[in-house]
Motif scaffolding. Structure first.
Motif, short mmCIF file in Angstrom:
data_model
loop_
_atom_site.label_atom_id
_atom_site.label_comp_id
_atom_site.label_asym_id
_atom_site.label_seq_id
_atom_site.Cartn_x
_atom_site.Cartn_y
_atom_site.Cartn_z
N UNK A 26 0.83 -1.21 0.00
CA UNK A 26 0.00 0.00 0.00
C UNK A 26 0.86 1.25 0.00
N UNK A 27 0.37 2.26 -0.67
CA UNK A 27 0.98 3.58 -0.60
C UNK A 27 0.18 4.39 0.42
N UNK A 28 0.84 5.10 1.28
CA UNK A 28 0.16 5.88 2.32
C UNK A 28 -0.78 6.91 1.73
N UNK A 29 -1.99 6.95 2.29
CA UNK A 29 -2.92 8.04 2.01
C UNK A 29 -3.88 7.86 0.85
N UNK A 30 -3.86 6.72 0.17
CA UNK A 30 -4.77 6.54 -0.96
C UNK A 30 -6.17 6.19 -0.49
N UNK A 31 -7.19 6.75 -1.13
CA UNK A 31 -8.57 6.39 -0.79
C UNK A 31 -8.93 5.05 -1.41
N UNK A 32 -10.00 4.43 -0.94
CA UNK A 32 -10.44 3.19 -1.57
C UNK A 32 -10.96 3.46 -2.99
N UNK A 33 -10.95 2.43 -3.81
CA UNK A 33 -11.47 2.59 -5.16
C UNK A 33 -12.98 2.79 -5.11
N UNK A 34 -13.54 3.42 -6.12
CA UNK A 34 -15.00 3.58 -6.16
C UNK A 34 -15.73 2.25 -6.07
N UNK A 35 -15.19 1.21 -6.68
CA UNK A 35 -15.83 -0.11 -6.61
C UNK A 35 -15.82 -0.65 -5.18
N UNK A 36 -14.71 -0.50 -4.48
CA UNK A 36 -14.64 -0.96 -3.09
C UNK A 36 -15.65 -0.20 -2.23
N UNK A 37 -15.76 1.10 -2.43
CA UNK A 37 -16.74 1.90 -1.68
C UNK A 37 -18.15 1.40 -1.96
N UNK A 38 -18.46 1.12 -3.22
CA UNK A 38 -19.79 0.65 -3.61
C UNK A 38 -20.09 -0.71 -3.00
N UNK A 39 -19.15 -1.65 -3.11
CA UNK A 39 -19.37 -2.99 -2.58
C UNK A 39 -19.55 -2.95 -1.06
N UNK A 40 -18.71 -2.18 -0.37
CA UNK A 40 -18.83 -2.05 1.08
C UNK A 40 -20.18 -1.43 1.45
N UNK A 41 -20.57 -0.41 0.72
CA UNK A 41 -21.85 0.27 1.00
C UNK A 41 -23.03 -0.70 0.87
N UNK A 42 -22.95 -1.63 -0.09
CA UNK A 42 -24.01 -2.62 -0.27
C UNK A 42 -24.15 -3.51 0.97
N UNK A 43 -23.08 -3.63 1.74
CA UNK A 43 -23.11 -4.41 2.99
C UNK A 43 -23.28 -3.51 4.21
N UNK A 44 -23.61 -2.25 4.00
CA UNK A 44 -23.84 -1.33 5.11
C UNK A 44 -22.57 -0.83 5.77
N UNK A 45 -21.48 -0.83 5.02
CA UNK A 45 -20.19 -0.39 5.56
C UNK A 45 -19.73 0.85 4.80
N UNK A 46 -19.40 1.90 5.54
CA UNK A 46 -18.93 3.13 4.92
C UNK A 46 -17.40 3.20 5.05
N UNK A 47 -16.71 3.09 3.91
CA UNK A 47 -15.24 3.18 3.92
C UNK A 47 -14.74 4.40 3.15
N UNK A 48 -15.64 5.33 2.87
CA UNK A 48 -15.27 6.50 2.07
C UNK A 48 -14.13 7.29 2.70
N UNK A 49 -14.07 7.36 4.03
CA UNK A 49 -13.02 8.13 4.70
C UNK A 49 -11.74 7.35 4.94
N UNK A 50 -11.74 6.07 4.60
CA UNK A 50 -10.55 5.25 4.83
C UNK A 50 -9.40 5.70 3.92
N UNK A 51 -8.18 5.64 4.45
CA UNK A 51 -6.99 5.92 3.67
C UNK A 51 -5.98 4.81 3.92
N UNK A 52 -5.31 4.40 2.87
CA UNK A 52 -4.35 3.31 2.99
C UNK A 52 -3.12 3.74 3.77
#
Length: 83
Positions: A26-52
């Motif tokens: 991982x490179x420090x500070x990268x946001x999740x991909x839009x697909x990861x955000x979408x898939x997580x959201x479908x399971x009720x998980x918000x990872x939009x603010x996550x940074x690597x």
């Protein structure tokens, strides 16, 4: 996404658990991909603010438990910190 899944699992728990993630490639500070955000959201998980963040020896030394997604990750962690 793994961090978000574990946080959801322990949400509402009375245990005093700190959940954090770091990556071997991982490179420090990268946001999740839009697909990861979408898939997580479908399971009720918000990872939009996550940074690597890159896994360091300091992170390993401060952890009580380390979980990996695959055996190769475990091997690479042992290369960083064989303890």
């Amino acid at each position: 996404m793994a961090e978000g899944i574990l946080k959801k699992f322990f949400k509402g728990s009375k245990s005093n658990i700190e959940i954090a993630s770091a990556g071997i490639a991982a490179a420090d500070g990268n946001p999740p991909t839009p697909l990861a955000v979408q898939v997580a959201k479908e399971d009720g998980i918000n990872i939009e603010g996550h940074r690597s963040r890159f896994l360091t020896r300091e992170i390993l030394d401060s952890a009580d438990l380390i979980l990996t997604m695959a055996g190769i990750h475990y091997s690479q962690i042992l290369d960083i910190n064989p303890h």
